[in-house]
Design an enzyme around this catalytic site. Structure first.
Site, PDB file in Angstrom:
ATOM      1  N   GLU A 131      10.862 -90.722  -2.878  1.00 51.11           N
ATOM      2  CA  GLU A 131      11.360 -89.956  -1.571  1.00 51.11           C
ATOM      3  C   GLU A 131      10.860 -90.076  -0.295  1.00 51.11           C
ATOM      4  O   GLU A 131       9.802 -90.315  -0.152  1.00 51.11           O
ATOM      5  CB  GLU A 131      11.117 -88.430  -2.089  1.00 51.11           C
ATOM      6  CG  GLU A 131      11.491 -87.327  -1.112  1.00 51.11           C
ATOM      7  CD  GLU A 131      11.154 -86.009  -1.449  1.00 51.11           C
ATOM      8  OE1 GLU A 131      11.651 -85.031  -0.844  1.00 51.11           O
ATOM      9  OE2 GLU A 131      10.596 -85.717  -2.416  1.00 51.11           O
ATOM     10  N   GLU A 158       8.899 -82.186  -9.743  1.00 53.58           N
ATOM     11  CA  GLU A 158       8.243 -82.123  -8.552  1.00 53.58           C
ATOM     12  C   GLU A 158       6.666 -81.802  -8.491  1.00 53.58           C
ATOM     13  O   GLU A 158       6.416 -80.774  -9.460  1.00 53.58           O
ATOM     14  CB  GLU A 158       8.698 -81.611  -7.274  1.00 53.58           C
ATOM     15  CG  GLU A 158      10.103 -82.216  -6.827  1.00 53.58           C
ATOM     16  CD  GLU A 158      10.668 -81.538  -5.513  1.00 53.58           C
ATOM     17  OE1 GLU A 158      11.015 -82.323  -4.572  1.00 53.58           O
ATOM     18  OE2 GLU A 158      10.637 -80.221  -5.354  1.00 53.58           O
TER      19      GLU A 158
END
Length: 786
Positions: A544, A718
């Site tokens: 990311e 996450e």
């Protein structure tokens, strides 16, 4: 009369065997066809010779052995051929096959008559013969055709038609002959005497009857076995099955017994299906949802109805699917989408809906509205020192105490963390808001008990009024937030109303916005990458991309500071394009085929050329579209759902993946997942943090993972920071993870050994050993930034 009775019985046996042959498949079908043909030949032969034995002329008679036996084989052969045509062929073939069966009776008759020896001369009436042939063929054609349509439920008409055809052929054929006695014509010495023939006929009758009884028993046993197997299969079905004749219930499986309960189930047979299904809609449809009446009351079910043919009659089967678990799951997901699971208060999405409706109401009817943002004092201290469990208990207690003070036209919600809001309408402002703020401050001067210990937790409140301080959600929230910030500056545990002089802080933010614009132009921004990995194998699957601002004076500025400013000033459009171009330029040449995820702000969707911009960047940088993943939150869909979905479809058509970020924290709903085929769901870190510590969080994570599996959408968790979290996610079949356990955000220079490695490189191994301690931000800022 005996001949006619034998013919009727034999015709029924013949057609019964024919129907069995039609319903059989595979090698067994040929055997049943032969038995049907054998029975047809036997009944024709027996009928003919029983009646012929009743013929008593005053002259000597005898029967040729070869032709007598040949007549039987002619009948069997032609009847078997006719049965095969009718059984295997399409619709019209039934009539053709029936005609051939009729001709087999004709052929047998003439062959049998040729076997007759008399002391005289035989002459024939051709008119009667033709009539007999036509009537026999017609009757046999109608009989076979009707038997095809009736199926195994053979009635009376088809056997009567077949027996009539055979009898007509014999008796009309016999009426068509005339015998002129002539004693000079001798009977051949090898002829069969009528008495001897009678024994053969009796044996054939016994054989015919034995064949009928044996085959009937075999067919009945096979049918019972098939019905038993079908019953076992139906009872093994999880879904309930009900068989009806029209609307009358005939039978049902074991699942219906369990679903309805013993009392209700015992009364169902023979009743109308609509007494069990409470459905008033169009009953001819094949699929609908309704209520199923049980011992414990009605339950929601989905019904799928199909017509079927059973024993020659059309039946209707209703498959009943219990919807209680699905409805409960849908309600749970709906609850997760609109309510905070910890406190039970409405979440940010519900709050925004309510606030927008209230603002529209005061615009239409007049009046004032107060928006209060509430922040807990010392929450972070308690959460860090005493653990997340204590922090959760504090948040739940806070919600209960706030709700207890609310009255009519007052609405509370939790925005996230320790931030709560109250919307107050229908009151004189600012006096009403001031009174409620005083009550809240007084209530929270009382200590709260956590783990048996008293804690003094105060509140800090920021208030903005509409229409005085703003007439839209954004301005009211911003001004209330400014008031909250001012209250904190003055020592906390107090309430502060927004005033215009608070715009000074806005001026400071504008300065920061100008510096951010210069930072984009001067290339002061950096891209850091945080690894994403397969939980099961540990292999690197992607990164990311995260923006970092290296300010020349202040050093690294947290994204939590400059990203909101960028969104407020629309700088996010320039920042987003810069970020996307930078990431694609750097990632295009990596040898590792991993994906790179880039966040899109809701503001970027206001630009009508966003898909074209992404396409142009992909072309210019040479980045393969399948390696780019764009992350959005559902807040991007709130303002204009249809327009945003159309834009997402255009972006997805480029070959780019679309991921739903922070699923479960905002406006997440089943309708959104149904409206657009997302390629990935990302579970927010706030849920992952509480795995094992909070049952609600664990249940939410499990529910979202189950939802992902049901919709065939991969799920990434996450904020995975320890082995326990990873092990739990692995046990729940979570596909991917991201967090400090797999690596902290790092610049490209520190991940070169990964992005130029083989695809099988495991990020949990030594390849990321250095990354677990790398970052330009303090740990807490890293958590916020991530």
């Amino acid at each position: 009369m005996l001949a006619a009775a034998i013919c009727a019985l034999g015709s029924f046996i013949t057609l019964f065997l024919f129907v069995q042959a039609r319903e059989m498949h595979g090698q067994g079908r040929g055997g049943w066809l032969f038995l049907a043909g054998f029975a047809a030949g036997a009944v024709m032969w027996t009928t003919h010779f029983v009646a012929l034995l009743a013929f008593q002329p005053d002259i000597s008679i005898g029967f040729d052995p070869a032709l007598t036996g040949g007549a039987f084989f002619v009948g069997v052969l032609l009847a078997t051929i006719g049965m095969a045509i009718a059984a295997y062929g399409p619709g019209p073939a039934g009539l053709v096959g029936g005609g051939v069966v009729g001709l087999s009776a004709v052929g047998l008759h003439f062959t049998a008559m040729a076997s007759l020896h008399v002391s005289g001369k035989i002459t024939w009436n051709t008119t009667l013969l033709a009539m007999g042939v036509i009537l026999c063929a017609t009757a046999a054609t109608l009989a076979i055709g009707r038997a095809r349509n009736e199926g195994r439920n053979v009635q009376v008409i088809a056997p009567i038609l077949l027996a009539s055809g055979i009898c007509v052929m014999h008796f009309v054929g016999m009426a068509a002959i005339s015998i002129t006695p002539n004693t000079t014509i001798p009977i051949p010495p090898k002829s069969i005497d009528p008495t001897i023939l009678g024994y053969f006929v009796a044996a054939m009758v016994l054989l015919l009857m034995g064949t009928g009884v044996a085959t009937t028993m075999i067919a009945r046993g096979a049918r019972m076995e098939a019905q038993t197997q079908l019953r076992n299969i139906a009872d093994a079905s999880v879904e309930g099955l009900i068989l009806t004749d029209g609307s009358t219930i005939l039978d049902f499986n074991a699942s219906i017994d369990l679903l309805a309960g013993p009392g209700r189930a015992s009364e169902m047979r023979g009743t109308l299906i609509w007494e069990v299904l409470d459905y008033a809609g169009d009953r001819s449809v094949d699929r609908f949802e309704t209520q199923f009446m049980t011992d414990d009351g009605p339950i929601p079910v989905e019904v799928i109805a199909r017509n079927t043919e059973a024993e020659g009659a059309v039946r209707r089967i209703f498959a009943i699917r219990d919807l209680r678990e699905r409805r409960a799951a849908e309600q749970r997901i709906l609850y997760l989408a609109h309510f905070d699971t910890l406190t039970g208060l409405p979440n940010r999405a519900s709050f925004q809906d309510r606030l927008e409706n209230d603002i529209a109401g005061i615009k239409e009817r007049g009046g004032d509205l107060a928006l209060m943002i509430i922040d807990l004092d010392r929450f972070k201290e308690i959460n860090d020192v005493h653990g997340h469990a204590a922090g959760d208990e504090l948040l739940k207690g806070t919600a209960e105490r706030i709700v207890a003070l609310l009255s009519h036209n007052e609405f509370a919600a939790r925005l996230g963390g320790d931030e709560f809001v109250i919307v107050q309408t229908g009151r004189a402002q600012p006096a009403s808001a001031a009174r409620l703020a005083d009550k809240l401050l007084e209530e929270f001067t009382k200590p709260v008990m956590l783990a048996g210990q008293p804690f003094h937790i105060g509140l800090t409140i920021g208030v903005s009024l509409s229409p005085r301080d703003g007439t839209d959600t954004r301005s009211l929230l911003a001004n209330a937030d400014l008031a909250l910030y001012r209250a904190k500056e003055h020592g906390r545990s107090r309430a502060c109303f927004f005033t215009p002089d608070m715009d000074e802080s806005v001026r400071q933010r504008r300065i920061l916005a100008q510096q951010l614009t210069q930072a984009i132009e001067r290339d002061e921004l950096e891209v850091h990458y945080q690894a994403q990995a397969s939980i099961q194998s540990g292999e690197l699957i992607g990164f990311e991309a995260l923006a970092r601002w290296n300010h020349p004076t202040h050093g690294y500025v947290s994204p939590s500071e400059f990203i909101p400013i960028a969104e407020e000033t629309d700088l996010i459009l320039h920042l987003g394009e810069w970020m996307l171009r930078k990431v694609c330029t750097e990632a295009a040449n990596w040898t590792h085929p991993c994906t790179v995820a880039v966040n899109l702000s809701p503001i970027q969707f206001k630009a009508p050329n966003l898909p074209e911009t992404i396409h142009q960047i992909l072309i210019e940088t040479g980045m393969p579209p399948h390696r780019l993943e764009l992350e959005i939150t559902e807040s991007a869909l709130i303002d204009d759902l249809q327009r945003t979905l159309d834009m997402l479809r255009r972006i997805k058509a480029l070959g780019v993946s679309i991921a739903m970020d922070d699923f479960g924290t905002g406006y997440s709903s089943l309708s959104t997942l149904q409206a657009f085929p997302f390629d990935k769901l990302k579970i927010d870190k706030s849920f992952v943090d509480k795995i094992g510590a909070r049952q609600q969080a664990t249940v939410i994570v499990t529910a979202v993972l189950g939802l992902g599996r049901s919709l065939d959408i991969p799920v990434l968790a996450e904020g995975v920071e320890n082995e326990a979290q990873r092990d739990f996610l692995d046990s729940e079949a979570c596909a991917q993870a991201q967090g400090f356990l797999y690596g902290r955000p790092a610049p490209l220079s520190e991940i070169m050994h990964l992005v130029y490695s083989s695809p099988q490189e495991k990020v949990s191994g030594t390849a990321l050993a250095d990354l677990t301690g790398t970052s330009a931000l303090p740990v807490e800022e890293q958590r916020k930034a991530s």
